[in-house]
Scaffold this active site. Structure first.
Site, short mmCIF file in Angstrom:
data_model
loop_
_atom_site.label_atom_id
_atom_site.label_comp_id
_atom_site.label_asym_id
_atom_site.label_seq_id
_atom_site.Cartn_x
_atom_site.Cartn_y
_atom_site.Cartn_z
N ASP A 197 0.82 -1.19 0.08
CA ASP A 197 -0.12 -0.06 -0.17
C ASP A 197 0.91 1.33 -0.13
O ASP A 197 1.99 1.19 -0.44
CB ASP A 197 -0.92 0.07 1.15
CG ASP A 197 -2.41 0.63 0.92
OD1 ASP A 197 -2.42 1.60 0.88
OD2 ASP A 197 -3.19 -0.15 0.64
N HIS A 230 -4.16 6.12 2.84
CA HIS A 230 -4.77 4.91 2.45
C HIS A 230 -3.97 3.72 3.47
O HIS A 230 -5.08 2.82 3.69
CB HIS A 230 -4.67 4.87 1.09
CG HIS A 230 -5.50 3.50 0.42
ND1 HIS A 230 -5.02 2.35 0.51
CD2 HIS A 230 -6.51 3.66 -0.10
CE1 HIS A 230 -5.78 1.76 -0.43
NE2 HIS A 230 -7.04 2.25 -0.67
N ASN A 333 -12.70 -0.33 -8.42
CA ASN A 333 -14.05 0.75 -8.05
C ASN A 333 -14.38 1.12 -9.44
O ASN A 333 -14.67 2.33 -9.58
CB ASN A 333 -13.46 1.76 -7.17
CG ASN A 333 -13.03 1.31 -5.79
OD1 ASN A 333 -13.55 0.37 -5.22
ND2 ASN A 333 -12.34 2.12 -5.29
N SER A 403 -10.95 -1.20 -1.66
CA SER A 403 -9.98 -1.01 -0.56
C SER A 403 -10.46 -1.39 0.81
O SER A 403 -9.41 -2.06 1.65
CB SER A 403 -9.27 0.36 -0.52
OG SER A 403 -8.48 0.49 -1.77
#
Length: 651
Positions: A197, A230, A333, A403
């Protein structure tokens, strides 16, 4: 009269389409190609910063070499290499030795290029190296070196899979769910998760005692501090420890520990090479050539939306799973359209996760699968909207996206592996499928169903493995199902088949008592089948529980045309939904969506977007009809599909 009007619309569209196409071709022919495109591209790149490339060697990686040998010699021991660490260390030495030979030849070839650097090698999941140069014209010379299989441009195409950043919130339905684990007694103790990430705030009170280490592949150092947010957020969802339940109720597996591999920058963008390096480090965190310290789980809340099931990311992820690591990745997404799953979530052995809202509906942005994938994707869906979790600088924040659903599932995997440490990744996948609940959606939207941490049960024994490797055509009007059946308590298996529109109306084709096997499982006579997309289901029974796997197959009749429609079975009122249409031959496609007492909606093309109408009466569902017309040579093809529109008040 209505028929003539429709013909006029179609005629206008076809003629307009042809005029536009003719204009484009004319302009293209009139514009002289003063500079060849490839040369112009090279000159632009050489005037910019260095370009990164991934060089692939002809020799197989450590895992590929071992797994190929294991596959031919001990085929029943797939997906668990815990007894092979000594052999893997020896293979690692062999791979690094040949890599040193490649290094010398590459450096010799590029010695007069002052912009050239060779930054790192890949050994475990992929065998290759990563280079940089401002002179792409030299790449062709490198391709001619002995032992070079291929050279790929390392594009920055990996993106985080959060849909939006919402306002600060401190309680959600999802967080209330994770506060208790009523059936499984484990909390993730002794399990390690690697997050690929944007890094992590390793000083956060909810995470600092669980952080083991990691590496920053963006800046090439050991400081993985999160400059985006994130990575800190997804880490907390999986394993953060709550210090104050009035602020936050904690992660799914609060006793698990983690590595953080920073593969994306402050903008949430990363490269394929960074991800491949992260896979290598997850296999051998201390980089000493001994993989006995490999992580148990890899959680990837990112992906390449243009990726494929056979690209480098998918290959690396599949190899990691075959070596004994559970890999969980965001579906993406890019919904509500179909065929939008990102890589590596699209890979065969990776658990791709879609997202649901707090009221148990599919999130509109959650990526959908496709019949062309063959496998059902996403694999599962989980909470992913307005999820509160840890944030940089010790705070808490709310985000939405696949996510957020991904680490939720990674945490569930940690719970099962802590309870059953001897399980292989495929046994974990079988257990997850057993625990899902259908939301009544199509398989390309919900996969095997919804996962809820509150309903996880302790199984009486390890689940049997049911895995369809491939379905191949064997002569005319016959298919052969090849798969893997494995488990200590396997008693029998069954094969079923149905067309995609029949939903759960299965026809049994085979039922046989067996123990473990891996080869051809059954032969299906398709002579009486109507051409179209079908689903083959393999069900394996043990003493008290059963596992299943599904695979799509396109069965075509001799000289017969087919039309396949991917569409949602249910849609919420006033929301948009996507329809994807595939035909066995090139045809002009038109669709009409009809709802009682509403204006018809007409769309053209292979991918179409409709809007469900508002339902004025409460607690009433309406049945809509989708008519698809495929026009071309020969007779027109027409099919009808039913779509239920439900009221929000009737949820």
């Amino acid at each position: 009269m209505g028929s003539n009007k429709t013909q006029s619309v179609l005629s206008f569209f076809i003629h307009s389409h042809n005029r536009s196409l003719l204009l484009v071709i004319t302009l293209f022919l009139l514009i002289p190609p003063f500079i060849p495109l490839s040369q112009a591209h090279i000159e632009i790149m050489e005037n910019q910063g260095p370009q990164r490339y991934i060089i692939l060697f002809e020799e197989t990686s450590v895992l590929e070499t071992l797994l190929d040998n294991r596959y031919t010699q001990e085929r029943s021991n797939l997906f668990s290499l815990n007894d092979s660490f000594a052999q893997m260390t020896e293979l690692f030495s062999n791979v690094t030795r040949t890599q040193e030979e490649h290094k010398q030849s590459i450096l010799s070839k590029m010695k007069d290029d002052p912009t050239f650097t060779l930054s790192s090698f890949l050994s475990w999941t992929i065998n290759g190296c990563i280079i940089e140069t401002k002179k792409p014209s030299r790449i062709e010379a490198l391709k001619k070196l002995p032992g070079i299989k291929d050279i790929k441009v390392d594009e920055k195409q990996i993106v985080v899979q959060n849909n939006s950043i919402d306002s600060y919130q401190y309680q959600t339905a999802f967080n209330n769910q994770t506060s208790t684990i009523p059936l499984l007694t484990s909390t993730g103790k002794n399990i390690t998760i690697a997050f690929f990430d944007t890094g992590v705030d390793y000083t956060h009170p909810a995470l600092k005692d669980k952080f083991i280490g990691g590496y920053d592949f963006v800046d090439n150092d050991t400081d993985v501090f999160d400059d985006h947010g994130h990575g800190t957020h997804v880490t907390g969802i999986a394993l953060g420890r709550s210090l104050d339940e009035t602020l936050w109720t904690g992660g799914v597996a609060p006793d698990a520990q983690f590595y953080s591999y920073k593969v994306m920058d402050e903008n949430g963008v990363g490269s394929v090479s960074a991800m491949l390096q992260a896979f290598d480090h997850a296999m051998d965190p201390d980089q000493d050539g001994d993989p006995s310290d490999h992580v148990h789980i890899i959680s990837i809340s990112a992906g390449d939306p243009n990726g494929r099931s056979d690209d480098l990311l998918s290959q690396a992820a599949n190899n990691a799973v075959r070596a004994g690591i559970c890999v969980i990745a965001a579906a993406g997404n890019n919904g509500p359209g179909y065929a939008t799953i990102s890589s590596p979530g699209i890979a065969e052995y990776v658990i791709a996760v879609g997202a649901t809202t707090n009221n148990g509906q599919i999130a509109s942005f959650s990526s959908r699968g496709s019949y062309t994938y063959e496998r059902i994707k996403p694999d599962v869906i989980a909470p992913g909207v307005d999820v509160v979790s840890t944030w940089i600088d010790g705070g808490y924040h709310s985000l939405s996206g696949t996510s957020m659903a991904t680490p939720y599932v990674a945490g569930i995997c940690a719970l099962y592996l802590a309870q059953y440490p001897e399980w292989s990744p495929l046994e974990v996948i079988m257990a997850l499928r057993m625990q899902t609940t259908s939301l009544g959606l199509d398989r390309l939207t919900e996969g095997y169903g919804f996962l809820d941490v509150n309903t996880l049960g302790i199984l009486p024994h390890s689940p049997p493995i049911a895995w369809i490797k491939q379905i191949r055509h064997s002569g005319y009007e016959r298919i052969v199902v090849e798969g893997l059946i494995k488990g200590d308590n396997v008693s029998s298996y069954q094969c079923f088949i149905t067309d995609v529109d029949s939903r759960n109306e299965w026809s049994m084709t085979y039922s046989i008592s067996t123990e473990e096997t891996q080869d051809d499982l059954c032969i299906v006579d398709t002579s009486g089948f109507i051409p179209g997309i079908y689903i083959v289901r393999l069900f394996v029974q043990s003493i008290s529980i059963g596992s299943s796997d599904h695979l799509f197959i396109n069965i075509e009749g001799m000289n017969q045309s087919t039309i396949n429609v991917m569409y949602p079975m249910k849609v919420e009122e006033s929301t948009h939904f996507s329809v994807s249409i595939h035909t066995s031959e090139s045809r002009f496609i038109c669709s009409v969506f009809l709802v009682p007492f509403k204006h018809p909606q007409i769309r053209f093309g292979s991918v179409q977007l409709f809007k469900a109408p508002f339902i004025h009466r409460e607690s009433v569902n309406i049945e809509g009809s989708l008519y698809v017309f495929a026009l071309g040579t020969g007779f027109p093809m027409i099919t009808k599909k039913s779509i239920t529109i439900y009221s929000v008040s009737n949820v």
